[in-house]
Scaffold this motif. Structure first.
Motif, PDB file in Angstrom:
ATOM      1  N   ALA A 114       0.753  -1.412  -0.250  1.00 33.49           N
ATOM      2  CA  ALA A 114      -0.131   0.168   0.291  1.00 33.49           C
ATOM      3  C   ALA A 114       0.866   1.841   0.038  1.00 33.49           C
ATOM      4  N   ALA A 118       1.248   4.355  -3.028  1.00 35.20           N
ATOM      5  CA  ALA A 118       1.022   5.403  -3.012  1.00 35.20           C
ATOM      6  C   ALA A 118       1.915   6.825  -3.153  1.00 35.20           C
ATOM      7  N   THR A 119       2.934   5.985  -2.071  1.00 42.00           N
ATOM      8  CA  THR A 119       4.432   6.791  -2.860  1.00 42.00           C
ATOM      9  C   THR A 119       5.129   6.765  -4.587  1.00 42.00           C
ATOM     10  N   SER A 121       2.142   7.008  -6.525  1.00 42.41           N
ATOM     11  CA  SER A 121       1.509   7.859  -6.807  1.00 42.41           C
ATOM     12  C   SER A 121       1.746   9.298  -7.351  1.00 42.41           C
ATOM     13  N   PHE A 162      -4.049  10.616  -7.206  1.00 40.54           N
ATOM     14  CA  PHE A 162      -5.132   9.658  -6.929  1.00 40.54           C
ATOM     15  C   PHE A 162      -6.324   9.565  -8.047  1.00 40.54           C
ATOM     16  N   VAL A 165      -4.827   6.117  -9.492  1.00 40.07           N
ATOM     17  CA  VAL A 165      -4.680   5.476  -8.747  1.00 40.07           C
ATOM     18  C   VAL A 165      -6.345   4.366  -8.609  1.00 40.07           C
ATOM     19  N   THR A 374      -5.711   4.002  -0.642  1.00 42.68           N
ATOM     20  CA  THR A 374      -3.920   4.451  -1.188  1.00 42.68           C
ATOM     21  C   THR A 374      -4.646   5.871  -1.913  1.00 42.68           C
ATOM     22  N   ALA A 375      -5.417   5.778  -2.621  1.00 44.80           N
ATOM     23  CA  ALA A 375      -5.255   6.759  -3.578  1.00 44.80           C
ATOM     24  C   ALA A 375      -5.470   8.266  -2.634  1.00 44.80           C
ATOM     25  N   ALA A 377      -4.481   8.560   0.415  1.00 46.56           N
ATOM     26  CA  ALA A 377      -3.396   8.110   1.332  1.00 46.56           C
ATOM     27  C   ALA A 377      -1.611   9.308   0.287  1.00 46.56           C
ATOM     28  N   GLY A 378      -2.087   9.240  -1.247  1.00 49.30           N
ATOM     29  CA  GLY A 378      -1.121   9.536  -2.239  1.00 49.30           C
ATOM     30  C   GLY A 378      -1.746  11.285  -2.041  1.00 49.30           C
TER      31      GLY A 378
END
Length: 493
Positions: A114, A118-119, A121, A162, A165, A374-375, A377-378
């Motif tokens: 995850a 995220a990173t 992205s 975002f 993802v 994940t979207a 978070a990124g």
């Protein structure tokens, strides 16, 4: 109490509990899946920081990281042929060491997959914005990065990251055939662009730029700097580049003849990626003197192209960077959902994550849950400081899998193995040593964050997972069976 924490699943139990996911993945698809996960951030971003840390010897750093992953990859390949189910290191640990260790590794893998998605992205968003600017399109700066990630600029949300993802999540949710085809096509395009870069730029290499080849040696501290320099510290940085090949083993239940195809996919993807990494780093440090990478550390490939004057190549390489990072996110999110699917099936996570959609034959709900998480978070969180957390979580999983091969060879020497790692016990021992060396290169802050994540995981296990485990419904095995790695007869639901 101790016996419950160490209770194991047999290979028969794991395979008997598998649900009918579609088996469509072959050796080519698995190799593309591995290359898709490996080649991306390493070439297009980390080569700049790595060159400043090791100089032209960065190629040795990549080789060192590849050797570490190669030894661990052989161990993964043996386990994948022995336990051909979803779950990767989580499932392997369940067979070798028992439930608590399996949960901890599964918890680590959630962090790995995850957080890396995220990173990446965030990096994808940067390249996407540059591509749009080439067409005269400028997105509002407030929506191009997570809050506070751009010094001197007010930013609130990483909108491009975002959205990409969410698109990847949709591809994963609609079925493995769509995922496989999408990944295969993108990886082939990415490889073509990398080969084009190599062919076009190799003529601009100046061997004088390789001298001194290893300006900082193996490991050293420069005056006035608190950060280590040299081949080993650079290897700890670029190790991030190889993370993801283990996600190939997560596809076991969607693979045709996994006993043979899984080991091949893991090994082929590692070898191909390593050759390309070494070729790229030698060319890049041969065109540009290593100190000059400080001028374009965030976009090293673009800087090298600028030095050659091949401006037409810049657009193509930027496109390759976007595709490369897209495949990394796709494979990481794929591995994430399959780990949680396996843990849910075993009762360690709620049933929600293990429900397979009848139409698409995928864990639809779990895929969208983690895709949205994940979207977000990124899009919102400044996660640059957490890069090393991905490394420490992955290295920990590698150590457990390698130790598991040693333990299973001792406790179950006659168990069926479609692939046997060569050189055991030397191979897994070397994997453990290499991983320990790379872990030693990480900062103490990373260890603190890792311990906090570990503590949260233990709260989840003792608060929920231990009470809901499917193994609660079977007779306890004898202590001798636990120590020998044997379990009870498979459950019949």
């Amino acid at each position: 109490m101790a016996s419950k924490l160490l209770r194991k699943k047999t290979v028969e139990e794991l395979t008997a509990s598998a649900t009918p996911l579609k088996r469509t993945m072959k050796t080519f698809d698995l190799t593309m899946l591995g290359i898709g996960a490996i080649i991306g951030t390493g070439i297009f971003v980390l080569t700049g920081k790595g060159a400043l840390t090791a100089g032209p010897a960065l190629s040795i750093s990549f080789l060192l990281a590849a050797v570490c992953c190669g030894f661990a990859g052989l161990c993964y390949a043996e386990f994948a042929s022995m336990v051909p189910v979803s779950g990767s290191a989580y499932s392997y640990s369940y067979v070798a060491f028992g439930e608590l260790i399996a949960f901890v590794i599964g918890w680590d893998l959630i962090l790995e997959y995850a957080l890396q998605a995220a990173t990446v992205s965030a990096g994808w968003s940067g390249y996407f914005n540059k591509l749009l600017e080439g067409f005269g399109i400028h997105l509002p700066v407030e929506l191009t990065a997570a809050y506070g990630t751009t010094p001197g600029v007010t930013t609130y949300f990483n909108l491009p990251g975002f959205i990409v993802v969410l698109i990847i999540t949709w591809v994963l949710a609609v079925g493995i055939n769509q995922t496989k085809r999408t990944n295969d096509i993108m990886v082939m395009i990415k490889l073509a662009i990398i080969i084009l870069f190599i062919v076009c730029t190799v003529w601009y290499v100046n061997p004088a730029n390789w001298k001194p080849f290893s300006p900082y040696g193996i490991y050293t501290f420069q005056p006035g700097s608190s950060k280590p320099m040299g081949i080993i510290p650079a290897a700890s940085i670029v190790f991030f580049s190889f993370i993801g090949f283990d996600a190939v083993s997560s596809s076991a239940e969607e693979t045709v003849n996994p006993n043979k195809t899984l080991p091949r996919g893991i090994i082929y993807s590692l070898v191909i990626s390593t050759v390309l990494y070494i070729a790229m780093t030698l060319i890049m440090t041969g065109i540009v003197k290593y100190p000059d990478f400080a001028n374009f550390v965030d976009a090293p490939v673009a800087g090298v192209i600028l030095a050659t004057g091949l401006n037409w190549l810049a657009f193509i390489v930027n496109l390759g960077a976007l595709i490369g990072m897209t495949t990394v996110m796709l494979v990481q999110l794929y591995g994430q959902t399959r780990i949680c699917y396996a843990m849910s099936r075993d009762g360690l996570f709620p049933k929600f994550f293990g429900e397979v959609d009848d139409k698409h034959h995928t864990p639809w709900k779990g895929t969208w849950f983690f895709g949205l998480l994940t979207a977000i978070a990124g899009g919102l969180i400044n996660i640059n400081i957490l890069f090393e957390l991905v490394n420490i979580g992955t290295l920990s999983a590698f150590i457990i899998v390698s130790a598991g091969v040693l333990w299973m060879r001792h406790t179950q020497p006659d168990a069926h193995r479609g692939f046997r790692a060569p050189g055991v016990p030397v191979t897994p021992i070397l994997a453990i040593i290499f991983c320990a060396v790379l872990i030693a290169g990480l900062t103490w802050q990373t260890w603190v964050r890792f311990v906090i994540w570990f503590a949260i995981g233990l709260c989840v296990y003792f608060g929920y997972s231990r009470r809901h485990s499917k193994l609660n419904g079977r007779p306890e095995p004898a202590v001798a069976d636990i120590e020998s790695g044997k379990g009870p007869e498979p459950l019949v639901d």
